[in-house]
Scaffold this motif. Structure first.
Motif, PDB file in Angstrom:
ATOM      1  N   GLU A 138      -6.082  12.834  16.340  1.00  0.00           N
ATOM      2  CA  GLU A 138      -6.838  12.828  17.583  1.00  0.00           C
ATOM      3  C   GLU A 138      -6.106  12.163  18.737  1.00  0.00           C
ATOM      4  O   GLU A 138      -5.316  11.244  18.536  1.00  0.00           O
ATOM      5  CB  GLU A 138      -8.180  12.114  17.365  1.00  0.00           C
ATOM      6  CG  GLU A 138      -9.085  12.860  16.394  1.00  0.00           C
ATOM      7  CD  GLU A 138     -10.381  12.123  16.092  1.00  0.00           C
ATOM      8  OE1 GLU A 138     -11.319  12.774  15.604  1.00  0.00           O
ATOM      9  OE2 GLU A 138     -10.448  10.904  16.343  1.00  0.00           O
ATOM     10  N   GLY A 139      -6.417  12.612  19.942  1.00  0.00           N
ATOM     11  CA  GLY A 139      -5.949  11.971  21.164  1.00  0.00           C
ATOM     12  C   GLY A 139      -7.146  11.543  21.994  1.00  0.00           C
ATOM     13  O   GLY A 139      -8.289  11.832  21.660  1.00  0.00           O
ATOM     14  N   VAL A 140      -6.857  10.846  23.086  1.00  0.00           N
ATOM     15  CA  VAL A 140      -7.929  10.381  23.955  1.00  0.00           C
ATOM     16  C   VAL A 140      -7.881  11.164  25.265  1.00  0.00           C
ATOM     17  O   VAL A 140      -6.809  11.400  25.820  1.00  0.00           O
ATOM     18  CB  VAL A 140      -7.813   8.864  24.222  1.00  0.00           C
ATOM     19  CG1 VAL A 140      -6.480   8.498  24.868  1.00  0.00           C
ATOM     20  CG2 VAL A 140      -8.962   8.372  25.083  1.00  0.00           C
ATOM     21  N   VAL A 141      -9.052  11.559  25.724  1.00  0.00           N
ATOM     22  CA  VAL A 141      -9.155  12.282  26.997  1.00  0.00           C
ATOM     23  C   VAL A 141      -9.293  11.260  28.122  1.00  0.00           C
ATOM     24  O   VAL A 141     -10.137  10.358  28.049  1.00  0.00           O
ATOM     25  CB  VAL A 141     -10.377  13.217  27.007  1.00  0.00           C
ATOM     26  CG1 VAL A 141     -10.412  14.026  28.301  1.00  0.00           C
ATOM     27  CG2 VAL A 141     -10.366  14.139  25.796  1.00  0.00           C
ATOM     28  N   ALA A 142      -8.463  11.382  29.152  1.00  0.00           N
ATOM     29  CA  ALA A 142      -8.530  10.478  30.299  1.00  0.00           C
ATOM     30  C   ALA A 142      -8.139  11.260  31.547  1.00  0.00           C
ATOM     31  O   ALA A 142      -7.533  12.325  31.451  1.00  0.00           O
ATOM     32  CB  ALA A 142      -7.581   9.304  30.105  1.00  0.00           C
ATOM     33  N   VAL A 143      -8.498  10.748  32.705  1.00  0.00           N
ATOM     34  CA  VAL A 143      -8.019  11.406  33.930  1.00  0.00           C
ATOM     35  C   VAL A 143      -6.563  11.018  34.169  1.00  0.00           C
ATOM     36  O   VAL A 143      -6.071  10.007  33.667  1.00  0.00           O
ATOM     37  CB  VAL A 143      -8.889  11.061  35.160  1.00  0.00           C
ATOM     38  CG1 VAL A 143     -10.282  11.634  34.980  1.00  0.00           C
ATOM     39  CG2 VAL A 143      -8.918   9.571  35.428  1.00  0.00           C
ATOM     40  N   GLU A 144      -5.901  11.846  34.961  1.00  0.00           N
ATOM     41  CA  GLU A 144      -4.454  11.670  35.171  1.00  0.00           C
ATOM     42  C   GLU A 144      -4.101  10.309  35.749  1.00  0.00           C
ATOM     43  O   GLU A 144      -3.017   9.795  35.510  1.00  0.00           O
ATOM     44  CB  GLU A 144      -3.933  12.775  36.092  1.00  0.00           C
ATOM     45  CG  GLU A 144      -3.794  14.097  35.362  1.00  0.00           C
ATOM     46  CD  GLU A 144      -3.530  15.253  36.317  1.00  0.00           C
ATOM     47  OE1 GLU A 144      -3.454  15.012  37.531  1.00  0.00           O
ATOM     48  OE2 GLU A 144      -3.417  16.389  35.826  1.00  0.00           O
ATOM     49  N   THR A 145      -5.001   9.745  36.527  1.00  0.00           N
ATOM     50  CA  THR A 145      -4.713   8.445  37.132  1.00  0.00           C
ATOM     51  C   THR A 145      -5.241   7.287  36.278  1.00  0.00           C
ATOM     52  O   THR A 145      -5.133   6.133  36.685  1.00  0.00           O
ATOM     53  CB  THR A 145      -5.346   8.350  38.526  1.00  0.00           C
ATOM     54  OG1 THR A 145      -6.756   8.593  38.388  1.00  0.00           O
ATOM     55  CG2 THR A 145      -4.745   9.367  39.484  1.00  0.00           C
ATOM     56  N   GLY A 146      -5.804   7.590  35.124  1.00  0.00           N
ATOM     57  CA  GLY A 146      -6.329   6.534  34.254  1.00  0.00           C
ATOM     58  C   GLY A 146      -5.225   5.575  33.829  1.00  0.00           C
ATOM     59  O   GLY A 146      -4.068   5.986  33.660  1.00  0.00           O
ATOM     60  N   HIS A 147      -5.592   4.329  33.634  1.00  0.00           N
ATOM     61  CA  HIS A 147      -4.583   3.327  33.306  1.00  0.00           C
ATOM     62  C   HIS A 147      -3.827   3.699  32.038  1.00  0.00           C
ATOM     63  O   HIS A 147      -2.608   3.539  31.964  1.00  0.00           O
ATOM     64  CB  HIS A 147      -5.243   1.941  33.144  1.00  0.00           C
ATOM     65  CG  HIS A 147      -4.337   0.817  33.495  1.00  0.00           C
ATOM     66  ND1 HIS A 147      -3.747   0.012  32.560  1.00  0.00           N
ATOM     67  CD2 HIS A 147      -3.894   0.375  34.698  1.00  0.00           C
ATOM     68  CE1 HIS A 147      -3.001  -0.899  33.161  1.00  0.00           C
ATOM     69  NE2 HIS A 147      -3.063  -0.712  34.453  1.00  0.00           N
ATOM     70  N   VAL A 148      -4.528   4.217  31.056  1.00  0.00           N
ATOM     71  CA  VAL A 148      -3.861   4.601  29.804  1.00  0.00           C
ATOM     72  C   VAL A 148      -2.912   5.779  29.981  1.00  0.00           C
ATOM     73  O   VAL A 148      -1.978   5.953  29.201  1.00  0.00           O
ATOM     74  CB  VAL A 148      -4.875   4.944  28.682  1.00  0.00           C
ATOM     75  CG1 VAL A 148      -5.664   3.712  28.263  1.00  0.00           C
ATOM     76  CG2 VAL A 148      -5.817   6.067  29.097  1.00  0.00           C
ATOM     77  N   SER A 149      -3.164   6.610  31.005  1.00  0.00           N
ATOM     78  CA  SER A 149      -2.281   7.759  31.228  1.00  0.00           C
ATOM     79  C   SER A 149      -0.979   7.334  31.874  1.00  0.00           C
ATOM     80  O   SER A 149       0.093   7.824  31.524  1.00  0.00           O
ATOM     81  CB  SER A 149      -2.938   8.778  32.169  1.00  0.00           C
ATOM     82  OG  SER A 149      -4.212   9.126  31.746  1.00  0.00           O
ATOM     83  N   ALA A 150      -1.103   6.450  32.851  1.00  0.00           N
ATOM     84  CA  ALA A 150       0.018   6.288  33.760  1.00  0.00           C
ATOM     85  C   ALA A 150       0.700   4.929  33.711  1.00  0.00           C
ATOM     86  O   ALA A 150       1.909   4.847  33.911  1.00  0.00           O
ATOM     87  CB  ALA A 150      -0.476   6.542  35.182  1.00  0.00           C
ATOM     88  N   HIS A 151      -0.036   3.879  33.447  1.00  0.00           N
ATOM     89  CA  HIS A 151       0.527   2.558  33.727  1.00  0.00           C
ATOM     90  C   HIS A 151       0.569   1.623  32.529  1.00  0.00           C
ATOM     91  O   HIS A 151       0.530   0.412  32.684  1.00  0.00           O
ATOM     92  CB  HIS A 151      -0.239   1.920  34.882  1.00  0.00           C
ATOM     93  CG  HIS A 151       0.177   2.514  36.185  1.00  0.00           C
ATOM     94  ND1 HIS A 151      -0.486   3.551  36.783  1.00  0.00           N
ATOM     95  CD2 HIS A 151       1.243   2.235  36.986  1.00  0.00           C
ATOM     96  CE1 HIS A 151       0.135   3.880  37.907  1.00  0.00           C
ATOM     97  NE2 HIS A 151       1.176   3.106  38.055  1.00  0.00           N
ATOM     98  N   GLU A 152       0.649   2.165  31.337  1.00  0.00           N
ATOM     99  CA  GLU A 152       0.705   1.277  30.179  1.00  0.00           C
ATOM    100  C   GLU A 152       1.961   1.512  29.344  1.00  0.00           C
ATOM    101  O   GLU A 152       1.984   1.222  28.153  1.00  0.00           O
ATOM    102  CB  GLU A 152      -0.583   1.417  29.352  1.00  0.00           C
ATOM    103  CG  GLU A 152      -1.803   1.029  30.181  1.00  0.00           C
ATOM    104  CD  GLU A 152      -3.089   0.895  29.390  1.00  0.00           C
ATOM    105  OE1 GLU A 152      -3.128   1.312  28.234  1.00  0.00           O
ATOM    106  OE2 GLU A 152      -4.057   0.351  29.973  1.00  0.00           O
ATOM    107  N   ALA A 153       2.990   2.051  30.000  1.00  0.00           N
ATOM    108  CA  ALA A 153       4.299   2.168  29.348  1.00  0.00           C
ATOM    109  C   ALA A 153       4.226   2.924  28.026  1.00  0.00           C
ATOM    110  O   ALA A 153       5.014   2.679  27.116  1.00  0.00           O
ATOM    111  CB  ALA A 153       4.915   0.777  29.141  1.00  0.00           C
TER     112      ALA A 153
END
Lengths: 356, 356, 356, 356
Positions: free
Chosen positions: D77-92
């Protein structure tokens, strides 16, 4: 060069190649949905007496171990294995790569002792700091083991009971399963294994196939979404027929057992030959791998004409070497090997012994 | 049932089966050290004009992508791919399973635009918060793409230059490479690909083999201890000969290219047939996959007699379906397909058009 | 309730709380770029005599071990540790979670023997099947060990030399480093450790801080993009000042060493007290943890009034328990503990001994 | 230097430091079993109106996201998030590091649209090739979002319903939750969030604590063996009191809400100041972060005296910058900021507007 190096030195049993030829142009869907995979699954279910078994065909042994175990284990769990188990020592950290620790027990001729397993599990659950440790989440055994040895049925039952008591699955790595089933000294059948294990593999690669292992979950127990899990681990064959055709052939007319029996017969001939010539054995192996102790000098001489596996150092002057038999081993090959040995067959071995 | 469902519906090209038969009893070492793997490597090096290439034979496409990319990427890096790239969408998260993010760019008929790649890399390195983000550590493209389209040589050169400027490797997924090389509309050769990419695969499974992909690092660039890395990922075949024999055969007497050319010829015949009957195409594919727009009703009727792949919904009344050709596709099969189509060949198409 | 359960039962040394109060309203950048982190790094570099050290502040001990080791190890590598090492046994598989195997050696009072390490490495590189195994990629030791024991400088030198010979980094887990440095029985200084290890941690959590470990790479050797690596592992503190203020305080006016020395003094008093009363020790620990053998009955009685750690079963009637001292332990607490013991101080122990 | 750079530039709210002082010498067990953690859990349960909530205290925001999501997601499984979500973009790549893909949806002022989520899930389950893809296994939203915006209660209800329909958990990242709850423009309460989400975090680090996030599973839903899972991910604090004392203080006498309200008041004052001076806003943020469009020249001038965050380029001549308010922001600071702005307060703004 004569080779007893391993049981995967040749290609495939001729009947498998024949099956490739016969089925080649039949168009089939991919990913294990082809007619051959379906048929092979039915035949394996029948051979295991497990009509509800979930069966997946994978490419190789290490792959099967890692894909099945990563499916059975949850995140905080590791797998219990003996120190000499294939997953402990010889898979380049494949299990750890999937995030799981291999928790080790001592090996006894390659085997796990159910009492030691039980003691480990009891100690784990008695330890108040267990929540800071890896949970034992599955038990891995190989049958035959890496030393060619076999579990007796009573030993498997004891492992089964301990696993059942602690509700952790028992996984049996059957990379060389056929040789275990056809050994002259076993009381374990394929239905026994299916009844006593929660998952097991039926090895093809080392038992006459070009590649392939069947991962069997005997009572519908495949981990959830196992197909996708297999794909994610890079283990899904697009042309599933490659595996289906092979296992369908292996489980037609008992071919899998015939191949295995043939190798056992050849191994027994090997064993007898070495024994008659007075060579000592490192382990008394009832399967297709024989572990003989050679003087280092003879080992080096032999290497010019024969391929075998160096197993380990025995002492200053001796080494343990492995001779493996397969479906393709012939009596003629064994005869040539015997001819190359320095110790010669004694006419009246009993008499000679008396003289000593 | 007539099948144009994919290019892996049959077994292997007959010459491959023949090679299995001929080599079957020759004893060989395992794990890719056999004579056939060695020979295949030499032939591939020659075909690529890369005498120093490191070449590994793996089992399947997703496996090759994950093993190669996990080798090329360091821990804090992800791979850049277009949204429709196989690694982005259709590998069940295999890349993420190895711990790496797939960083996406828009797809243009399945292709990556070098200008967009450059803009992304420039923006990344200009961003002062980059250290909180995934580093772009490799670029993944497929050729042919998932839509059957091809990069022009100039496009590959532009991608190569951008990757070189930012010192990240360019990996080309060639699961269907042969069809790209033999397309009537390409200016890209195998040596071009070897010169412009840092790693690429030569797909066997979908180009006439039973299984197998060659992972090529054209200038000695295999990641350190790649053999062990392959083993750790469960991707090492014990009987490496399975792959060696196939690739040795494919790269003998240009078989790989002949197989591919045959499929291209059949695809062109398919394309012409649909075009003559006035069917519109979703994408103008120059390779072995043709994407045709059908009315939903015709699609459903056709399904009774023909297997093809539903690709996507086009509009309320139409769907896009894929017809794939392979080495095993025959003109007779295409003729039967054409006979099943509702729109019929028009005697004087030009005249008719004028009338419209 | 009197507690000698561990060395993290209280909050922080009062000087640390004072520093929080004094710096609280000074606005600072996040993520370790604040003035306090910078200052703390300089002071630690000076204390280590390593002007080029790379230093990162992390939150906890297990986190530091996993983040540092996952940074030092490449994909096919594991870390060598003794069986009782914290990474082997008590970190819930954190190292394996990062994909790396822990390769174990026997423990000698918690320590690794350089000769055994060398033998293991030599055997590994002599094994022709090494490419199927996990490569030893780093060595983990703890100092003090999990048993409170210490390496002599000569032992550390021997480990250093072996690691240097095989070019693998030596990592020292200093979760309780201060107690090792201030032991009355050590010949190892902080600059020695910096000179002999490739990476080490300076533990704060168990040496007077609220939390925090300093990961030190003494010769600029932090793994590439270690900041991003730390972030990726969820180990980057937004308010880096939390760690900076604490380590800046600990390394001002030798506070770290004073705290440690105080605990050592208290541990020595504890040790003397038990010894005078004739209690046997399980291990002769020169640091702040004392391992005493108690009769099970006395252990149970004591539990009503004192908190300590059950360590292991000694025999049918005895258990090993751990008493830990910290900066907050007082002589008054020890006096109360001694008053609760069943064996009483003997007036003239020497005389009594003579009589025996 | 005046700083509006973020909401974690200062230390902790004075009441938290006071609590550290008062509790410092009370001996407590470690690992979250201390009295303060217990008390904090009870108070949070009461504030959430969730008497059965499982609550764990973790160190930081990225850590909380990765530990919770890796606990909620199964392997495929994966997690659904918006493109600007912190988990998408800013958690390395922290989520991918745990082996899971982040499946993205478009962001609308940082928010996920329930209709788009539903369409995505419907399309996924309608896709016959879904078994070759990553399963959507959880939904991640942040509240406030990375743009300071808030979900209306009806929007949360719609997300909740969609998640419930597809039986996947909804996780709300509340790194700045307090500012969302105390916004003047919200209709969402803490019990609402507890009722509508399957897991959520209550951020401390950015709301007055030195560090710490509470991971809340409102209806006993913590993943199995979550304690060990936390340990394995290096996220378990030995001195759990560090977190317990802080959250116990924050949830005593409504401190968490007071701190948040204070920041909202200051943000409103900031907003009003900019608005009165005619500065345009990039987003209409109802929380403690204000996104203002400045001319590049003014931005550069301002940087000499004020710290703020560059957010993004607006056009050739303008940039978007973020001003954040916290509990430590004062009216005096805002006054000084306003004095530095080039556009001055207009006496009769309405009149002027009319003239334009």
């Amino acid at each position: 060069m004569l080779s007893f190096e391993n049981d995967y030195a040749e290609g495939a049993h001729p009947k498998i190649l024949q099956a490739f030829l016969e089925t080649n142009l039949k168009q089939q869907p991919g990913y294990g949905e082809d007619d051959y995979c379906r048929s092979a699954r039915e035949k394996i279910r029948a051979a295991c007496k497990c009509p509800d078994a979930d069966i997946f065909f994978l490419m190789g042994g290490t792959q099967t171990n890692l894909v099945v175990l990563d499916g059975l284990l949850s995140g905080t769990e590791g797998v219990v294995a003996v120190e000499t188990g294939h997953v402990s020592a010889h898979e380049a950290g494949a299990i750890e790569y999937t995030g799981h620790k291999v928790l080790t027990l001592p090996a006894h001729d390659g085997k796990m002792d159910a009492g030691e397993l039980k003691a480990m599990l009891r100690a784990f659950y008695a330890d108040p700091t267990q929540t800071h440790m890896v949970y034992p989440g599955a038990v891995y055994i190989s049958h035959p083991t890496e030393f060619g040895t076999l579990y007796a049925k009573a030993e498997l039952e004891a492992l089964h009971e301990t696993c059942a008591e602690y509700r952790i699955p028992l996984f049996l790595d059957g990379a060389r399963l056929g040789y275990g089933l056809m050994s002259l000294e076993t009381d374990v059948t394929l239905p026994d294994i299916a009844a006593l294990c929660d998952a097991f593999s039926i090895g093809g690669t080392k038992v006459g196939a070009l590649c392939g292992e069947a991962a069997v979950f005997p009572r519908h127990g495949a981990p959830r979404r196992f197909f996708t899990h297999v794909k994610q681990h890079g283990a899904l064959a697009a042309k599933g027929r490659l595996l289906g055709v092979q296992f369908d052939t292996l489980f037609t007319d008992n071919l899998y057992f015939e191949i295995s029996r043939r190798a056992i017969d050849m191994a027994e001939t090997l064993k007898q030959g070495f024994r008659e010539r007075g060579y000592p054995f490192y382990i008394d192996s009832p399967t297709n791998q024989q572990f003989v102790i050679l003087e280092n000098e003879e080992m080096k001489n032999l290497e010019h004409n024969v391929r075998f596996s160096f197993w380990c150092r025995y002492d200053e002057k001796h080494s343990v070497v492995r001779f493996a038999a397969s479906w393709a081993t012939t009596e003629e090959m064994i005869g040539r090997l015997m001819g190359l040995l320095s110790r010669k067959k004694q006419e009246n071995p009993k008499k000679v012994e008396e003289e000593e």
